[in-house]
Motif scaffolding. Structure first.
Motif, PDB file in Angstrom:
ATOM      1  N   VAL A  32      40.924  32.661  37.220  1.00 28.23           N
ATOM      2  CA  VAL A  32      42.165  32.132  36.657  1.00 28.23           C
ATOM      3  C   VAL A  32      41.893  31.743  35.203  1.00 28.23           C
ATOM      4  O   VAL A  32      40.843  31.182  34.885  1.00 28.23           O
ATOM      5  CB  VAL A  32      42.651  30.884  37.444  1.00 28.23           C
ATOM      6  CG1 VAL A  32      43.937  30.330  36.859  1.00 28.23           C
ATOM      7  CG2 VAL A  32      42.857  31.226  38.926  1.00 28.23           C
ATOM      8  N   CYS A  33      42.845  32.055  34.326  1.00 27.64           N
ATOM      9  CA  CYS A  33      42.706  31.652  32.928  1.00 27.64           C
ATOM     10  C   CYS A  33      42.606  30.131  32.856  1.00 27.64           C
ATOM     11  O   CYS A  33      43.268  29.435  33.619  1.00 27.64           O
ATOM     12  CB  CYS A  33      43.930  32.056  32.111  1.00 27.64           C
ATOM     13  SG  CYS A  33      44.379  33.777  32.209  1.00 27.64           S
ATOM     14  N   PRO A  34      41.826  29.618  31.922  1.00 27.29           N
ATOM     15  CA  PRO A  34      41.689  28.169  31.828  1.00 27.29           C
ATOM     16  C   PRO A  34      42.866  27.490  31.123  1.00 27.29           C
ATOM     17  O   PRO A  34      42.893  26.280  31.012  1.00 27.29           O
ATOM     18  CB  PRO A  34      40.393  28.003  31.018  1.00 27.29           C
ATOM     19  CG  PRO A  34      40.300  29.247  30.203  1.00 27.29           C
ATOM     20  CD  PRO A  34      40.959  30.340  30.994  1.00 27.29           C
ATOM     21  N   ASP A  36      49.129  27.098  31.042  1.00 29.03           N
ATOM     22  CA  ASP A  36      50.175  27.930  31.638  1.00 29.03           C
ATOM     23  C   ASP A  36      49.757  28.496  32.988  1.00 29.03           C
ATOM     24  O   ASP A  36      50.462  28.378  33.973  1.00 29.03           O
ATOM     25  CB  ASP A  36      50.530  29.097  30.709  1.00 29.03           C
ATOM     26  CG  ASP A  36      51.339  28.634  29.514  1.00 29.03           C
ATOM     27  OD1 ASP A  36      51.631  27.422  29.437  1.00 29.03           O
ATOM     28  OD2 ASP A  36      51.658  29.481  28.675  1.00 29.03           O
ATOM     29  N   CYS A  37      48.606  29.115  32.983  1.00 31.50           N
ATOM     30  CA  CYS A  37      48.143  29.761  34.196  1.00 31.50           C
ATOM     31  C   CYS A  37      47.778  28.742  35.274  1.00 31.50           C
ATOM     32  O   CYS A  37      48.077  28.946  36.438  1.00 31.50           O
ATOM     33  CB  CYS A  37      46.945  30.645  33.910  1.00 31.50           C
ATOM     34  SG  CYS A  37      47.410  32.360  33.887  1.00 31.50           S
ATOM     35  N   LEU A  38      47.153  27.678  34.871  1.00 30.14           N
ATOM     36  CA  LEU A  38      46.769  26.667  35.851  1.00 30.14           C
ATOM     37  C   LEU A  38      48.004  26.017  36.453  1.00 30.14           C
ATOM     38  O   LEU A  38      48.067  25.774  37.656  1.00 30.14           O
ATOM     39  CB  LEU A  38      45.865  25.613  35.211  1.00 30.14           C
ATOM     40  CG  LEU A  38      44.418  26.061  35.023  1.00 30.14           C
ATOM     41  CD1 LEU A  38      43.618  24.993  34.298  1.00 30.14           C
ATOM     42  CD2 LEU A  38      43.769  26.362  36.356  1.00 30.14           C
ATOM     43  N   MET A  78      40.103  39.947  35.850  1.00 28.41           N
ATOM     44  CA  MET A  78      41.541  39.806  35.797  1.00 28.41           C
ATOM     45  C   MET A  78      41.980  38.481  36.409  1.00 28.41           C
ATOM     46  O   MET A  78      41.508  38.089  37.472  1.00 28.41           O
ATOM     47  CB  MET A  78      42.205  40.955  36.557  1.00 28.41           C
ATOM     48  CG  MET A  78      43.698  40.994  36.359  1.00 28.41           C
ATOM     49  SD  MET A  78      44.442  42.444  37.154  1.00 28.41           S
ATOM     50  CE  MET A  78      44.227  41.992  38.882  1.00 28.41           C
ATOM     51  N   CYS A  79      42.873  37.822  35.719  1.00 22.01           N
ATOM     52  CA  CYS A  79      43.426  36.566  36.220  1.00 22.01           C
ATOM     53  C   CYS A  79      44.274  36.830  37.465  1.00 22.01           C
ATOM     54  O   CYS A  79      45.104  37.737  37.468  1.00 22.01           O
ATOM     55  CB  CYS A  79      44.264  35.922  35.125  1.00 22.01           C
ATOM     56  SG  CYS A  79      45.144  34.461  35.681  1.00 22.01           S
ATOM     57  N   ALA A  80      44.050  36.028  38.491  1.00 24.80           N
ATOM     58  CA  ALA A  80      44.774  36.207  39.752  1.00 24.80           C
ATOM     59  C   ALA A  80      46.239  35.800  39.620  1.00 24.80           C
ATOM     60  O   ALA A  80      47.056  36.127  40.465  1.00 24.80           O
ATOM     61  CB  ALA A  80      44.113  35.383  40.848  1.00 24.80           C
ATOM     62  N   ILE A  81      46.559  35.087  38.568  1.00 23.37           N
ATOM     63  CA  ILE A  81      47.915  34.585  38.404  1.00 23.37           C
ATOM     64  C   ILE A  81      48.732  35.453  37.450  1.00 23.37           C
ATOM     65  O   ILE A  81      49.785  35.946  37.800  1.00 23.37           O
ATOM     66  CB  ILE A  81      47.893  33.124  37.894  1.00 23.37           C
ATOM     67  CG1 ILE A  81      47.072  32.229  38.843  1.00 23.37           C
ATOM     68  CG2 ILE A  81      49.307  32.577  37.700  1.00 23.37           C
ATOM     69  CD1 ILE A  81      47.598  32.136  40.262  1.00 23.37           C
ATOM     70  N   CYS A  82      48.228  35.669  36.237  1.00 18.27           N
ATOM     71  CA  CYS A  82      49.026  36.402  35.246  1.00 18.27           C
ATOM     72  C   CYS A  82      48.577  37.845  35.082  1.00 18.27           C
ATOM     73  O   CYS A  82      49.225  38.617  34.398  1.00 18.27           O
ATOM     74  CB  CYS A  82      48.981  35.687  33.893  1.00 18.27           C
ATOM     75  SG  CYS A  82      47.372  35.794  33.084  1.00 18.27           S
ATOM     76  N   ARG A  83      47.445  38.210  35.720  1.00 18.75           N
ATOM     77  CA  ARG A  83      46.948  39.596  35.688  1.00 18.75           C
ATOM     78  C   ARG A  83      46.436  40.019  34.326  1.00 18.75           C
ATOM     79  O   ARG A  83      46.193  41.195  34.098  1.00 18.75           O
ATOM     80  CB  ARG A  83      48.017  40.600  36.150  1.00 18.75           C
ATOM     81  CG  ARG A  83      48.659  40.243  37.447  1.00 18.75           C
ATOM     82  CD  ARG A  83      47.987  40.967  38.590  1.00 18.75           C
ATOM     83  NE  ARG A  83      48.225  40.282  39.859  1.00 18.75           N
ATOM     84  CZ  ARG A  83      47.503  40.462  40.954  1.00 18.75           C
ATOM     85  NH1 ARG A  83      46.512  41.297  40.943  1.00 18.75           N
ATOM     86  NH2 ARG A  83      47.751  39.813  42.045  1.00 18.75           N
TER      87      ARG A  83
HETATM   88 ZN   LIG Z   1      46.117  33.966  33.670  1.00 17.20          ZN
END
Ligand SMILES: [Zn+2]
Length: 91
Positions: free
Chosen positions: A49-51, A54-56, A10-15
């Motif tokens: 984190v997604c690469p 947006d997420c970064l 799971m991405c720590a930013i967008c879940r």
């Molecule tokens: Zn993400």
């Protein structure tokens, strides 16, 4: 059925959940240091984190990643992530 089991993280930013190999991995050591794990094999608590840009971009907002990691993220790591924003294609 010979479907391989794909590790999902799971991405720590967008879940959002994604296959582990598509994600950037950060590692928090027992000493509370956070660094980018480009091999995906370093010991410690992993943070994904997604690469995508947006997420970064979200992750690079002040304090966002520190909060997700529960520790202060060093400037060198943030700098590396900024480079990724510039170079990684959209997922
Ligand atoms: Zn993400």
């Amino acid at each position: 059925m010979t479907q391989k089991r794909l590790p999902i993280r799971m991405c720590a930013i967008c879940r959002r959940q994604r296959p582990k190999r598509e994600m950037l991995r950060l590692v928090k050591t027992a000493e509370g240091q956070v660094f980018l794990d480009e091999t995906g094999k370093k010991p410690g608590r992993g943070l994904y984190v997604c690469p995508g840009e947006d997420c970064l971009a979200q992750a690079l907002k002040k304090g966002r990643l520190d909060k997700a990691a529960g520790a202060k993220v060093g400037e060198a790591v943030l700098e590396r992530l900024r480079e990724k924003v510039a170079h990684e294609p959209e997922p």
